[in-house]
Scaffold this motif. Structure first.
Motif: not given
Length: 692
Positions: A437-453
């Motif tokens: 099965x597909x095991x999903x482990x998404x990676x949160x992308x953040x900007x230079x201020x460490x805020x998720x985008x």
């Protein structure tokens, strides 16, 4: 107005809370002017307006009497069960809960099952697919196949429980005390004693209104200054299959009231939902087995055992997780380890089965006491997953046990008894297998201020369960048969709750492959129950209810049947969940980034920023999670949309309660036209179990 800036009259004016949710393509509108003009909401409907909390407590028996379903209240709940020479009055009651199994999820499973059956009949290998002339023939058979070729409304067909005689729509309304959660994500986890994660049962100060008096419950909707999140047909549709869920936003008429984001607000959770089924009372998010003042409430299982019947719970997830625990524990906070484990120890259900992982299992000392020589060993038989015991032999120790002799059973899988500490019993995929099965482990992308985008998907292939352990674990339908065979020996009858919890876990992950496999699982379970009922007195002696505890937000596209068939034929059944899936809750990620306070975009637009499916993915799998336009996997949470219930052996009780209200702390809460509520299900189960 920001998502979190809700005007809260509950604290400042002695009445309920006003929500900022309105329509308008998902935009939040500022309600400050409206609230300011209202001031303190005027009493409506004759609810109690005294400055002290309402002490009146309703129950299901009084509800049945009030609505004319029973003629009188017996002196004792057990009165109609005793002193008879024939088999005891009252039916066995079996409640099956598909956690998170909304109407659209049932339809997905029903159609997928029929597609699989048809392809098998053509000779297609469901796990490997087909090639050459067979593949061409199969694809031609499904070319142009749409939802309309199956069903687009109502009860539907294809799964075992859709064959039951009765069908109703059920509201999942909840109390709303104090301020909302950030982003209106779930209903507030709060009682009249404050935040429930801050203290044990009853160990908090009463919330006070601005006049210094204890806050008074207001049974009206939050939009009218009350303390209930009630269903609104205009904003959310009269049924879960309302046509507005299946059209593009720009196709709505200009004067529409329907809001595709309405069901995203203030959702119920599994704890307080199951509590409504278990004891017939409304309580807050994270709470179970207690009322809004955190006072314990006896469940139908506990009532059954008090009347010499057996009581059982079983689940595909941890034994003391929200749904099963609501029937055997009393806790203001679903994650309170000691309150959960104390509840199991006090109730000692006749039969309990599920995974035993972390805090959500009976304590180690209780399990040890069930082992040979322990103080519970004469009462309990403790079974657990063991590499030396094959699945077909697992329940052999129960063959000579009888609950009439005071015997009880605890059965543990997963957790410390599994090589990888699994939370779940084995669940299969669309292809019927337990591997790949597909095991999903998404990676949160953040900007230079460490805020998720945003989110980047990072999917890999894994198995549903360790291959080497499958031989040691009975399938869910086999577990169900063992429970029925054991509990069915009780001459006084029994209550049993069976939960398929993996549907919910799959929907949280936006994972259709897991979801379909789990739906096939509950289909098998209900068929096993139906077969047992047919061999044990039919529906004159048994009542069966199959429902959910809440919905999520799934929408099928018209070509879903063809899409399912094509993927199976191509040997790519697992791809019904896109490789680009992330297993990241889009709204949780957005809230973490402060998007709930940003009105420059609609909620749908914010969700799209944290989704990872492509438009091609959506068309390939022919479904999406979240509101239309949120990106395919743009939700991952519960919703407030009504659910459905299939039943037989109810003898017209649920039908008699359609559109009726109920009481919370002695105040009358309005019913929803054409629907019942979860508390009504408890009332009707009580009627059947205790021959009321």
């Amino acid at each position: 107005m920001k998502f979190s800036a809700i005007i809260v009259h509950a604290i400042f004016a002695g009445v309920g809370a006003t929500s900022a949710r309105t329509g308008g393509l998902g935009k939040r509108r500022n309600l400050a002017d409206k609230a300011g003009k209202q001031g303190k909401a005027e009493p409506e409907g004759g609810f109690n307006t005294s400055p002290v909390p309402i002490a009146g407590v309703d129950n299901s028996v009084r509800l049945l009497k009030r609505e004319g379903i029973i003629d009188a209240i017996p002196n004792s709940l057990c009165e109609n069960l005793r002193g008879v020479t024939n088999p005891p009055h009252g039916k066995n009651v079996i409640l099956v809960i598909g956690d998170g199994m909304g109407w659209e999820m049932i339809r997905a499973g029903a159609i997928a099952k029929q597609v699989v059956s048809e392809l098998k009949g053509m000779g297609v290998d469901i796990s490997k697919g087909a090639s050459g002339a067979l593949a061409a023939q199969a694809k031609a058979a499904f070319a142009g196949r749409t939802l309309s070729d199956y069903y687009t409304e109502g009860k539907g067909s294809g799964l075992s429980f859709q064959e039951l005689s009765d069908f109703h729509v059920v509201t999942t309304s909840i109390p709303f005390i104090g301020e909302p959660e950030p982003g209106n994500h779930y209903g507030p986890g709060r009682s009249f004693l404050g935040d429930v994660d801050k203290h044990d049962n009853g160990m908090g100060e009463l919330i006070l209104a601005s006049n210094g008096k204890p806050l008074v419950f207001d049974p009206r909707d939050i939009f009218k200054g009350g303390n209930m999140v009630l269903w609104d047909d205009a904003k959310g549709g009269t049924h879960p299959w309302d046509a507005n869920y299946f059209v593009e936003m720009n196709d709505y008429p200009a004067n529409r009231k329907f809001d595709p984001e309405f069901i995203l607000q203030h959702a119920i959770d599994s704890a307080n939902s199951a509590s409504s089924y278990a004891n017939g009372h409304k309580t807050g998010v994270n709470m179970m087995g207690v009322d809004l003042y955190e006072r314990p409430l006896r469940s139908i299982l506990q009532d059954a055992m008090a009347c010499d019947k057996s009581g059982g719970v079983m689940s595909s997830v941890p034994i003391l997780h929200a749904t099963p625990a609501a029937f055997i524990t009393h806790t203001n906070f679903r994650n309170s380890k000691h309150q959960l484990q104390d509840g199991y120890k006090e109730t000692k259900p006749t039969f309990a089965l599920g995974t035993c992982q972390g805090s959500y299992q009976p304590s180690s000392d209780v399990k040890q006491a069930m082992e040979a020589g322990g103080y519970l060993s004469n009462e309990f038989t403790f079974l657990h997953q063991d590499p030396a015991v094959l699945a077909e032999d697992f329940f052999k120790p129960l063959e000579n046990l009888d609950p009439d002799d005071g015997k009880k059973v605890l059965a543990c899988f997963g957790g410390e008894y599994s090589s990888n500490g699994n939370n779940n019993l084995p669940f299969r995929g669309l292809d019927g297998g337990y591997t790949e099965r597909w095991c999903s482990k998404g990676i949160i992308n953040k900007d230079e201020d460490d805020v998720a985008i945003g989110v980047t998907p990072n999917s890999t292939i894994c198995d549903h369960w360790p291959k080497e352990e499958l031989k040691n674990i009975p399938k869910m339908r086999e577990n169900t048969k063992a429970a029925l065979d054991f509990l069915g020996k009780d001459d006084d009858g029994f209550f049993l709750m069976v939960e398929q919890g993996d549907i919910d876990w799959a929907a949280h992950a936006n994972h259709m492959d897991d979801l379909l496999g789990a739906t096939f699982d509950i289909d098998d379970v209900v068929q096993e129950i139906k077969d047992w009922i047919a061999a044990n007195g039919g529906y004159e002696k048994n009542a069966l209810y199959v429902t959910a505890d809440h919905d999520h937000y799934l929408t099928l596209l018209p070509h879903f049947p063809e899409a399912v068939a094509k993927l199976i034929i191509d040997g790519k059944a697992k791809d019904i969940t896109p490789e680009n899936n992330s297993n990241v809750n889009a709204w949780s990620a957005a809230i973490g980034a402060g998007r709930h306070e940003d009105d420059s975009q609609s909620q749908t637009e914010h969700l799209e920023d944290f989704s990872t499916w492509t438009e091609a993915d959506i068309q390939t799998v022919a479904h999406f999670f979240g509101p239309r336009g949120s990106g395919g996997n743009g939700w991952g949470s519960h919703s407030s949309r009504p659910i459905v219930i299939h039943s037989e052996g109810d003898d017209g009780c649920l039908e008699a309660l359609v559109g009726k209200g109920y009481r919370v702390l002695g105040t009358e809460v309005a019913g929803s036209p054409g629907k019942i509520d979860q508390v009504h299900v408890n009332a009707c189960m009580m009627k059947q179990l205790f021959a009321l």
